[in-house]
Write a protein that holds these residues in place. Structure first.
Motif, PDB file in Angstrom:
ATOM      1  N   ASP A 100     -69.908 -15.600  13.577  1.00  0.00           N
ATOM      2  CA  ASP A 100     -71.135 -15.784  14.454  1.00  0.00           C
ATOM      3  C   ASP A 100     -72.226 -16.851  13.658  1.00  0.00           C
ATOM      4  OD1 ASP A 100     -71.735 -14.334  12.234  1.00  0.00           O
ATOM      5  OD2 ASP A 100     -72.973 -12.817  13.428  1.00  0.00           O
ATOM      6  N   GLY A 101     -71.741 -17.631  13.014  1.00  0.00           N
ATOM      7  CA  GLY A 101     -72.389 -18.913  12.478  1.00  0.00           C
ATOM      8  C   GLY A 101     -71.830 -19.995  12.648  1.00  0.00           C
ATOM      9  N   GLY A 102     -71.572 -20.923  11.490  1.00  0.00           N
ATOM     10  CA  GLY A 102     -70.847 -22.278  11.665  1.00  0.00           C
ATOM     11  C   GLY A 102     -71.686 -23.154  11.053  1.00  0.00           C
ATOM     12  N   MET A 103     -71.312 -24.458  11.495  1.00  0.00           N
ATOM     13  CA  MET A 103     -71.870 -25.779  10.865  1.00  0.00           C
ATOM     14  C   MET A 103     -73.300 -25.891  11.054  1.00  0.00           C
ATOM     15  SD  MET A 103     -70.645 -28.319  14.000  1.00  0.00           S
ATOM     16  CE  MET A 103     -70.896 -29.736  12.953  1.00  0.00           C
ATOM     17  N   SER A 104     -74.049 -24.831  11.983  1.00  0.00           N
ATOM     18  CA  SER A 104     -75.590 -25.052  11.818  1.00  0.00           C
ATOM     19  C   SER A 104     -76.096 -24.305  10.604  1.00  0.00           C
ATOM     20  CB  SER A 104     -76.042 -24.102  13.047  1.00  0.00           C
ATOM     21  OG  SER A 104     -75.461 -22.660  13.055  1.00  0.00           O
ATOM     22  N   THR A 144     -76.758 -10.947  11.388  1.00  0.00           N
ATOM     23  CA  THR A 144     -75.787 -11.948  10.617  1.00  0.00           C
ATOM     24  C   THR A 144     -76.067 -13.039  11.473  1.00  0.00           C
ATOM     25  OG1 THR A 144     -73.776 -11.087  11.973  1.00  0.00           O
ATOM     26  CG2 THR A 144     -74.310 -10.189   9.508  1.00  0.00           C
ATOM     27  N   PRO A 145     -75.703 -14.283  11.090  1.00  0.00           N
ATOM     28  CA  PRO A 145     -75.420 -14.383   9.892  1.00  0.00           C
ATOM     29  C   PRO A 145     -76.802 -14.407   8.877  1.00  0.00           C
ATOM     30  CG  PRO A 145     -74.628 -16.432  11.106  1.00  0.00           C
ATOM     31  CD  PRO A 145     -75.640 -15.565  12.003  1.00  0.00           C
ATOM     32  N   LEU A 146     -76.332 -14.119   7.461  1.00  0.00           N
ATOM     33  CA  LEU A 146     -77.473 -14.003   6.626  1.00  0.00           C
ATOM     34  C   LEU A 146     -77.068 -14.554   5.412  1.00  0.00           C
ATOM     35  CD1 LEU A 146     -80.058 -12.155   6.059  1.00  0.00           C
ATOM     36  CD2 LEU A 146     -78.431 -10.449   5.415  1.00  0.00           C
ATOM     37  N   PHE A 147     -77.919 -15.341   4.653  1.00  0.00           N
ATOM     38  CA  PHE A 147     -77.773 -15.851   3.236  1.00  0.00           C
ATOM     39  C   PHE A 147     -78.296 -14.677   2.283  1.00  0.00           C
ATOM     40  CE2 PHE A 147     -78.495 -19.654   5.426  1.00  0.00           C
ATOM     41  CZ  PHE A 147     -77.259 -20.552   5.121  1.00  0.00           C
ATOM     42  N   VAL A 148     -77.384 -14.059   1.558  1.00  0.00           N
ATOM     43  CA  VAL A 148     -77.674 -12.918   0.450  1.00  0.00           C
ATOM     44  C   VAL A 148     -77.791 -13.490  -0.893  1.00  0.00           C
ATOM     45  CG1 VAL A 148     -76.937 -10.612  -0.176  1.00  0.00           C
ATOM     46  CG2 VAL A 148     -76.540 -11.469   2.124  1.00  0.00           C
ATOM     47  N   LEU A 149     -78.940 -13.489  -1.646  1.00  0.00           N
ATOM     48  CA  LEU A 149     -79.125 -14.298  -2.735  1.00  0.00           C
ATOM     49  C   LEU A 149     -79.022 -12.869  -3.917  1.00  0.00           C
ATOM     50  CD1 LEU A 149     -81.596 -17.065  -3.615  1.00  0.00           C
ATOM     51  CD2 LEU A 149     -81.487 -14.969  -5.022  1.00  0.00           C
ATOM     52  N   PHE A 197     -74.241 -15.779  -1.246  1.00  0.00           N
ATOM     53  CA  PHE A 197     -73.161 -15.848  -0.415  1.00  0.00           C
ATOM     54  C   PHE A 197     -73.776 -15.724   1.243  1.00  0.00           C
ATOM     55  CE2 PHE A 197     -73.108 -11.409  -1.688  1.00  0.00           C
ATOM     56  CZ  PHE A 197     -73.200 -10.661  -0.356  1.00  0.00           C
ATOM     57  N   THR A 198     -72.951 -16.087   1.970  1.00  0.00           N
ATOM     58  CA  THR A 198     -73.252 -15.975   3.589  1.00  0.00           C
ATOM     59  C   THR A 198     -72.298 -15.006   3.982  1.00  0.00           C
ATOM     60  OG1 THR A 198     -73.706 -18.284   3.495  1.00  0.00           O
ATOM     61  CG2 THR A 198     -73.527 -17.162   5.855  1.00  0.00           C
ATOM     62  N   LEU A 199     -73.061 -14.129   4.764  1.00  0.00           N
ATOM     63  CA  LEU A 199     -72.521 -12.789   5.483  1.00  0.00           C
ATOM     64  C   LEU A 199     -72.254 -13.033   7.204  1.00  0.00           C
ATOM     65  CD1 LEU A 199     -71.347  -9.903   4.785  1.00  0.00           C
ATOM     66  CD2 LEU A 199     -73.724  -9.240   5.291  1.00  0.00           C
ATOM     67  N   TYR A 200     -71.284 -12.921   7.481  1.00  0.00           N
ATOM     68  CA  TYR A 200     -71.089 -13.328   8.892  1.00  0.00           C
ATOM     69  C   TYR A 200     -70.141 -12.244   9.520  1.00  0.00           C
ATOM     70  CZ  TYR A 200     -71.069 -18.227   7.418  1.00  0.00           C
ATOM     71  OH  TYR A 200     -71.452 -19.700   7.301  1.00  0.00           O
ATOM     72  N   GLU A 201     -70.346 -11.894  10.775  1.00  0.00           N
ATOM     73  CA  GLU A 201     -69.425 -11.147  11.632  1.00  0.00           C
ATOM     74  C   GLU A 201     -68.493 -11.879  12.232  1.00  0.00           C
ATOM     75  OE1 GLU A 201     -70.096  -8.108  15.497  1.00  0.00           O
ATOM     76  OE2 GLU A 201     -71.678  -7.965  13.792  1.00  0.00           O
ATOM     77  N   VAL A 202     -67.190 -11.220  12.331  1.00  0.00           N
ATOM     78  CA  VAL A 202     -66.177 -11.831  12.952  1.00  0.00           C
ATOM     79  C   VAL A 202     -66.201 -11.562  14.540  1.00  0.00           C
ATOM     80  CG1 VAL A 202     -63.581 -11.873  13.138  1.00  0.00           C
ATOM     81  CG2 VAL A 202     -64.810 -11.536  10.910  1.00  0.00           C
ATOM     82  N   GLY A 203     -65.808 -12.513  15.209  1.00  0.00           N
ATOM     83  CA  GLY A 203     -65.704 -12.482  16.805  1.00  0.00           C
ATOM     84  C   GLY A 203     -64.160 -12.366  16.889  1.00  0.00           C
TER      85      GLY A 203
END
Length: 477
Positions: free
Chosen positions: A366-370, A67-72, A341-347
């Motif tokens: 673990d992602g964001g504006m990038s 993650t982050p990961l774009f899942v299509l 959707f974008t899959l993130y892991e919470v910190g």
């Protein structure tokens, strides 16, 4: 696309906190519920509470691809594409033998997407040599590619003609001459459409409204630039005038702007045919149809859009006394956006006191504006859900933020998440298929996420995740 407004206070159920929320957002009865309008069609919660897409669990996707990961959702993407293809073919069948649907490469492009477009009979709208090359490598014929852009280089124009593109959409008078010179050098006749600025104020964010007079795209209808371009194209035997093109913006839900645009564009079409004695076989009505990012958005169905545009075109051509030209449209984000959707892991998670009894919960991922600059750039609204499990905790109004060194690094401004959302959980943000991966950056030297397409329980990498080694490979020091 109206920005959200801080319009009052609402008590999050069970949170004991008062928080400021947009007027359209409501506390859910069930914080685990998924709103179908916001998600790709195969997304569901499994028995364990984790999201599944195309039969695959997000926990497995995160474990395998990170993650982050774009899942299509491949089934969803292709179903949306073919729904537009079929709706416009049916609506325009009796008027002009059908219509052509151009997929917006700028929203998201990979060779795998090009392969789907080629197989499903869609065309491609490319705004750069790179987007065009991805389409060609995916199998889209050059004849089904439109080459856009307000500042195409001579090399790009040459490459487009060498690859046999079906249309070059010229944006200014200088480009007319450069394109004609390149065509003469190659010994070909270049197919041309003229981008007309029709003077329509689309109901959308000012940064993605593209048909009002004071902006960089196209040739003005009111100022005479469009008619001057027609004369310039007709004066060069190296160019073949296919027709006129208009695009009023993106994320549009109101059809009235398309009606005004079509009337003005077809009026010019009729004048050109009468005054210059030429037949223009095509017209491109643009697109940019809206999609649902949150519960406030209600997009129109492809069949409704196509039916209403067919009525407008038939009426205007009849009034002008001209034959209906072959119509093409550009649905934009409404194909790619909802499919991913974008899959993130919470910190880290923390509550911030705002004063006056109000507070806000910040959920850092673990992602964001990038990987999603749209919230910072356009004040865009998104939704989110806890993706890795069920929760019985009360809903708490939260803000999903990234890990970048910017206070504006916000992914989801306002959303109700379970109060026990914490470190290690997975959060999914729907509607990120358009303009998120394609506008992604390496800010703070973060590698860009990968994109996986999921179908029948199997995930296939469309775009691999970048690594720190990829970034270092560009450093000449």
């Amino acid at each position: 696309m109206a920005p959200s407004h801080e319009a009052g206070t609402l008590h999050a159920p069970g949170s004991g906190q008062t928080a400021i929320v947009p007027s359209w957002l409501r506390a859910p009865d069930d914080v685990n519920e998924l709103l179908p309008a916001l998600w790709a069609r195969t997304v569901e919660r499994g028995a364990d509470g984790a999201l599944r897409v195309g039969g695959a669990s997000v926990a497995d996707l995160a474990a395998t691809h990170g993650t982050p990961l774009f899942v299509l959702d491949e089934v969803d993407f292709r179903a949306r594409a073919t729904a537009f293809r079929d709706a416009f073919a049916d609506a325009f069948a009796d008027l002009c033998g059908g219509a052509d649907v151009y997929y917006a490469a700028k929203s998201f492009m990979a060779t795998g997407v090009g392969r789907w477009l080629a197989e499903d009979g869609l065309s491609l709208d490319a705004a750069s040599a790179g987007e065009m090359e991805l389409g060609l490598r995916g199998g889209v014929p050059g004849s089904r590619i439109a080459f856009h852009g307000n500042n195409k280089s001579r090399a790009e124009l040459r490459g487009a003609l060498e690859r046999g593109v079906g249309r070059v959409v010229v944006d200014n008078l200088t480009e007319v001459e450069v394109l004609a010179d390149v065509a003469r050098e190659l010994g070909v006749v270049a197919p041309v459409m003229i981008r007309v600025t029709v003077g329509v104020e689309a109901h959308t964010h000012s940064y993605i409204a593209t048909a009002h007079e004071d902006q960089k795209f196209g040739l003005s209808l009111a100022g005479g630039g469009a008619e001057a371009a027609v004369a310039a194209v007709l004066a060069r035997p190296e160019l073949r005038l296919l027709g006129l093109h208009s695009h009023i913006g993106s994320q549009i839900f109101d059809m009235s702007g398309f009606e005004v645009s079509a009337r003005r564009l077809l009026g010019l079409h009729a004048r050109v045919e009468r005054e210059h004695g030429v037949a223009m076989p095509e017209v491109d009505l643009g697109g940019g149809y809206g999609m649902a990012y949150t519960s406030e958005h209600e997009p129109l169905a492809p069949a409704e859009i196509a039916g209403r545009l067919a009525q407008i075109v038939e009426r205007e051509c009849r009034a002008e006394g001209v034959a209906v030209p072959r119509v093409s449209v550009e649905p934009g984000r409404s194909i790619s956006g909802p499919s991913t959707f974008t899959l993130y892991e919470v910190g880290n998670v923390k509550d911030v006191e705002l004063g006056g009894g109000a507070s806000r919960r910040y959920v850092a991922v673990d992602g964001g504006m990038s990987d999603n600059i749209r919230t910072a750039l356009y004040d865009a609204d998104y939704s989110a859900t806890l993706a890795s499990r069920h929760s019985a905790a009360p809903a708490v109004l939260s803000r999903v933020v990234g890990k970048h060194c910017e206070s504006g690094d916000v992914v989801v401004k306002d959303e109700f998440l379970p109060g026990d959302t914490g470190r290690g959980d997975l959060v999914a943000v729907p509607g990120t298929g358009a303009y998120c991966r394609s506008m992604a950056s390496n800010y703070n030297q973060l590698p860009r996420p990968g994109v996986v397409a999921v179908r029948d329980g199997a995930a296939r990498v469309l775009v691999r995740r970048e690594t720190p080694e990829d970034l270092l490979a560009l450093d000449a020091g």
